[in-house]
Design a protein around this motif. Structure first.
Motif, PDB file in Angstrom:
ATOM      1  N   THR A   1       0.812  -1.224   0.000  1.00  0.00           N
ATOM      2  CA  THR A   1       0.000   0.000   0.000  1.00  0.00           C
ATOM      3  C   THR A   1       0.839   1.266   0.000  1.00  0.00           C
ATOM      4  N   ASP A   2       1.958   1.269   0.728  1.00  0.00           N
ATOM      5  CA  ASP A   2       2.695   2.505   0.965  1.00  0.00           C
ATOM      6  C   ASP A   2       3.967   2.661   0.139  1.00  0.00           C
ATOM      7  N   VAL A   3       4.440   1.570  -0.466  1.00  0.00           N
ATOM      8  CA  VAL A   3       5.740   1.625  -1.143  1.00  0.00           C
ATOM      9  C   VAL A   3       5.633   1.331  -2.638  1.00  0.00           C
ATOM     10  N   LEU A   4       5.064   0.196  -3.000  1.00  0.00           N
ATOM     11  CA  LEU A   4       5.070  -0.207  -4.412  1.00  0.00           C
ATOM     12  C   LEU A   4       4.404   0.806  -5.342  1.00  0.00           C
ATOM     13  N   PRO A   5       3.228   1.353  -5.007  1.00  0.00           N
ATOM     14  CA  PRO A   5       2.618   2.312  -5.942  1.00  0.00           C
ATOM     15  C   PRO A   5       3.503   3.529  -6.208  1.00  0.00           C
ATOM     16  N   LYS A   6       4.152   4.046  -5.169  1.00  0.00           N
ATOM     17  CA  LYS A   6       5.011   5.219  -5.348  1.00  0.00           C
ATOM     18  C   LYS A   6       6.267   4.855  -6.148  1.00  0.00           C
ATOM     19  N   ALA A   7       6.825   3.676  -5.861  1.00  0.00           N
ATOM     20  CA  ALA A   7       8.020   3.256  -6.610  1.00  0.00           C
ATOM     21  C   ALA A   7       7.688   3.038  -8.073  1.00  0.00           C
ATOM     22  N   ARG A   8       6.567   2.404  -8.345  1.00  0.00           N
ATOM     23  CA  ARG A   8       6.173   2.185  -9.741  1.00  0.00           C
ATOM     24  C   ARG A   8       5.930   3.498 -10.456  1.00  0.00           C
ATOM     25  N   ALA A   9       5.295   4.432  -9.769  1.00  0.00           N
ATOM     26  CA  ALA A   9       5.040   5.727 -10.403  1.00  0.00           C
ATOM     27  C   ALA A   9       6.365   6.440 -10.735  1.00  0.00           C
ATOM     28  N   ALA A  10       7.313   6.369  -9.832  1.00  0.00           N
ATOM     29  CA  ALA A  10       8.608   7.036 -10.062  1.00  0.00           C
ATOM     30  C   ALA A  10       9.402   6.370 -11.169  1.00  0.00           C
ATOM     31  N   LEU A  11       9.151   5.064 -11.402  1.00  0.00           N
ATOM     32  CA  LEU A  11       9.936   4.316 -12.379  1.00  0.00           C
ATOM     33  C   LEU A  11       9.163   3.994 -13.646  1.00  0.00           C
ATOM     34  N   SER A  12       7.966   4.568 -13.793  1.00  0.00           N
ATOM     35  CA  SER A  12       7.119   4.258 -14.944  1.00  0.00           C
ATOM     36  C   SER A  12       7.808   4.649 -16.233  1.00  0.00           C
ATOM     37  N   VAL A  13       7.541   3.848 -17.287  1.00  0.00           N
ATOM     38  CA  VAL A  13       8.164   4.105 -18.596  1.00  0.00           C
ATOM     39  C   VAL A  13       7.090   4.514 -19.585  1.00  0.00           C
TER      40      VAL A  13
END
Length: 348
Positions: free
Chosen positions: A336-348
């Motif tokens: 809930t707190d980590v993966l969504p933000k990490a994916r957003a920062a690393l989105s291609v």
């Protein structure tokens, strides 16, 4: 002479996904006071929770004769988890080639790939000079000299309709490959040395890199391998809490309790010195290398690893805090707190 391998496909590597992938890595360690049934039940529950939390895959360790991990056959547990889940991929990290026949492992991998709709991933490794080699009768020669041949035979089996073999460690007349997966499961090789990195690169295979080394060493391994676009996999310790101090304190208190006794299970098969490791010091070292801290700390660490190494598939050891409840809470909060933000920062 061994039968030559079919040429690797020049299309995209099976399982290669341009977006970042996050998985969980499960040792199935036996915590103090637990029995093996409890350790395995926790591992199964964690895998199901990881799918629910939004992780992309689950990876299973394989060990013999030690409390560090009570899964002796990662492919067997992978089959169970594939039946309990519907979306996540399930991989082995790793199936040890030095203690089993590569054809038997390839048959199981093809079977799991077929019945799961392609959700199985096979990580393989050489293993170590442990007493497994004595118990299973493969001996030191298979460990010290036979890994390349075993890997080639496994790949030939996965890529062919019929196989015959004449090598130093394996030889048999031609037989049909049954069952055969038209699209073989993705294979990754655990690499802890430049020699194994070169072996993987020569066969067009990605690396699976352990959590004992940091971003700089992993970036160097990718450079030596020579294919930065390959779907390499990087293993990490991950523990999320309100603050970094809370997360580190939890791991320093709990992780050595199961890690220290577990590491005692690595017993050499001969008279070579057994590697000694100070469990509290090693825990501190891992905390310094990996996403351990607040949600923002963990996001920053994951993004930094991807940017520094180029590896876009990270698998996270989530069970280090030493209890079923802590493991499930860690998985849920990472989701809930980590993966969504990490994916957003690393989105291609």
């Amino acid at each position: 002479m061994a039968r030559s391998l079919p040429e690797p496909s020049r299309r995209a590597t099976p399982g290669c996904d341009p977006r970042v992938r996050f998985g969980v890595f499960l040792l199935a360690a036996r915590y103090p006071g637990q029995d093996d049934a409890a350790a395995l039940a926790r591992t199964v529950e964690a895998a199901v929770a990881a799918e629910r939390a939004g992780f992309d895959d689950v990876w299973l360790a394989e060990h013999h004769f030690m409390s560090y991990g009570v899964v002796p056959s990662a492919v067997t547990l992978a089959g169970h988890l594939l039946g309990l889940t519907s979306r996540v991929h399930v991989g082995t990290a790793v199936s040890v080639l030095s203690t089993q026949h590569p054809v038997a492992l390839a048959e199981q991998a093809a079977l799991l790939s077929l019945v799961s709709g392609g959700r199985f991933r096979l990580g393989v490794g050489r293993g170590g000079p442990w007493r497994d080699l004595e118990v299973f009768g493969t001996g030191l020669p298979r460990y010290e000299e036979g890994f390349a041949e075993a890997l080639d035979l496994l790949l030939a089996w996965l890529r062919s309709e019929r196989v015959a073999w004449e090598g130093e460690h394996f030889r048999f007349r031609e037989v049909p490959v049954v069952p055969r997966a038209p699209e073989p499961p993705p294979v990754a090789v655990a690499c802890t040395s430049p020699a194994t990195e070169s072996m993987a690169a020569a066969r067009g295979l990605p690396m699976l890199l352990g959590m004992h080394v940091g971003d700089e060493e992993k970036a160097a391994a990718v450079a030596r391998h020579g294919d930065a676009d390959a779907p390499h996999v990087s293993t990490h310790l991950a523990q999320v809490a309100d603050t970094r101090a809370d997360a580190v304190d939890t791991l320093l208190r709990e992780m050595p309790r199961w890690l220290g006794p577990g590491l005692e299970g690595y017993v050499p098969v001969d008279d070579r010195p057994r590697p000694e490791r100070d469990a509290p010091a090693y825990t501190r070292h891992l905390c310094d290398l990996h996403p351990v801290g607040s949600p923002d700390d963990c996001v920053e660490a994951l993004v930094t690893t991807v940017e520094r190494t180029g590896i876009r598939h990270l698998i996270l050891l989530v069970e280090a805090a030493g209890s079923r409840e802590a493991t499930l809470a860690n998985i849920a909060r990472l989701g809930t707190d980590v993966l969504p933000k990490a994916r957003a920062a690393l989105s291609v």
